[in-house]
Design an enzyme around this catalytic site. Structure first.
Site, mmCIF file in Angstrom:
data_model
loop_
_atom_site.group_PDB
_atom_site.id
_atom_site.type_symbol
_atom_site.label_atom_id
_atom_site.label_comp_id
_atom_site.label_asym_id
_atom_site.label_seq_id
_atom_site.Cartn_x
_atom_site.Cartn_y
_atom_site.Cartn_z
ATOM 1 N N ASP A 163 0.861 -1.182 0.000
ATOM 2 C CA ASP A 163 0.000 0.000 0.000
ATOM 3 C C ASP A 163 0.898 1.233 0.000
ATOM 4 O OD1 ASP A 163 -1.797 -2.085 0.560
ATOM 5 O OD2 ASP A 163 -3.086 -0.785 1.767
ATOM 6 N N LYS A 233 -7.021 3.291 -3.796
ATOM 7 C CA LYS A 233 -7.465 3.343 -2.400
ATOM 8 C C LYS A 233 -7.672 4.795 -1.988
ATOM 9 C CE LYS A 233 -5.637 2.107 2.208
ATOM 10 N NZ LYS A 233 -4.521 1.421 2.909
ATOM 11 N N LYS A 269 -10.410 0.187 -2.897
ATOM 12 C CA LYS A 269 -10.395 0.029 -1.439
ATOM 13 C C LYS A 269 -10.711 1.361 -0.756
ATOM 14 C CE LYS A 269 -7.345 -1.136 2.467
ATOM 15 N NZ LYS A 269 -6.007 -1.616 2.874
#
Length: 333
Positions: A163, A233, A269
């Site tokens: 991430d 995300k 996400k």
């Protein structure tokens, strides 16, 4: 569970190749991103609000709760994290409800890079991924060599997913090609150096609460996907404004349009601020209505919301027994 470096089908590869001119220079990339359709903020917010009114009952609700549990990236990202805390979180991810073995396991355990090996060992044989935050999370304020070293260290330790956070300062300054190149190089750093031909999945975090406009969120989404993001995300969960339904809807529409254009599917996400089963189900409805059930799996949709798990388990038990348990029914991380 190593991920094989994707080999796109012939059609998708050709479509992607046809878009190479878009990222050939700063001017071309700027023209493309600013040529994307503008976001109708009022219409977007109204659409997100309407989707949030869908009523999900009984069997469908039970299915949605189990699906949401299976999509959670269970996370601990604190300076006080210890190996013991990470192992305990892994045990919870494998068996979220010790009183009910039918409860699904979570999708991933998300930790800082130095805890990847600990999580990897604790999750052996579980099928749960290890996700590591990298690239000077959450601020993204570091040099590119430091960010790449951070990523390579996590991948070498066994991370299945990375991430990363974009450089919001560069993006807001209009240095789009710099942001594109950084994502591209981090993507390359996700490839394992053991010759296995596998790579960690790359999830690119925008910190949408700092991007100021929905148009910027759309531009960031396309920029990340063009650079090779496997997931996009919303947030780190470390700022005041994190995931919201309208912002998530922008991301969902972006991945829909990107696949229509290139043939490449990208995951989404939302992270931060999603705390109740009711909230989670609203997001699942949004995914289904916008993208269809193809995206309704942990492979393509995740929740970055550890506190959500407790409420999902409480609601799950309520559906099973007809009553709520006491406040000590689930652990507090």
């Amino acid at each position: 569970m190593p991920t094989t470096v994707p080999a796109y089908g012939k059609e998708a590869a050709e479509r992607l190749a046809s878009m190479a001119d878009v990222t050939a220079g700063d001017g071309a990339l700027r023209r493309f991103l600013h040529g994307l359709p503008g976001v109708d903020a009022v219409g977007l917010q109204a659409r997100a609000a309407t989707l949030g009114t869908r009523s999900i009952k009984t069997t469908a609700k039970a299915y949605a709760i189990d699906l949401a549990i299976s999509m959670i990236d269970l996370t601990t990202l604190e300076g006080a994290d210890t190996p013991g805390k990470v192992r305990a979180l892994c045990a919870k991810g494998i068996n979220p409800d010790p009183t009910d073995r039918t409860a699904p396991k979570v999708a991933a355990i998300c930790v800082y890079g130095d805890m990847v090996a600990t999580a990897k060992e604790a999750l052996t044989g579980s099928g749960i991924h290890v996700a590591a935050v990298a690239t000077a999370f959450p601020s993204g304020r570091a040099s590119l060599p430091v960010k790449l070293a951070d990523t390579r260290d996590a991948v070498a330790a066994g991370a299945d997913e990375i991430d990363m956070v974009i450089d919001r300062g560069a993006f807001l300054s209009g240095r789009y090609l710099d942001v594109f190149e950084e994502i591209r190089q981090v993507k390359q750093a996700c490839v394992r150096e053991d010759g296995s031909g596998t790579a960690a999945h790359l999830k690119v975090i925008f910190e949408t609460g700092e991007l100021q406009t929905y148009d910027n969120v759309r531009r960031a989404s396309w920029l990340a996907m063009l650079a090779g993001a496997d997931f996009i995300k919303t947030s780190t969960g470390k700022v005041a404004v994190n995931a919201t339904p309208p912002v998530t809807l922008v991301l969902l529409e972006a991945v829909r349009d990107f696949r229509a254009t290139t043939g490449v599917q990208v995951g989404v996400k939302p992270a931060g601020g999603i705390r109740t089963s009711k909230d989670a189900i609203k997001y699942l409805v949004m995914v289904n209505e916008t993208l269809g059930d193809e995206w309704l799996s942990p492979e393509w949709f995740r929740f970055g919301a550890s506190s959500l798990l407790g409420d999902l388990l409480m609601q799950r038990q309520k559906l099973s027994t007809g009553r709520y348990s006491g406040p000590d029914y689930v652990t507090v991380d």
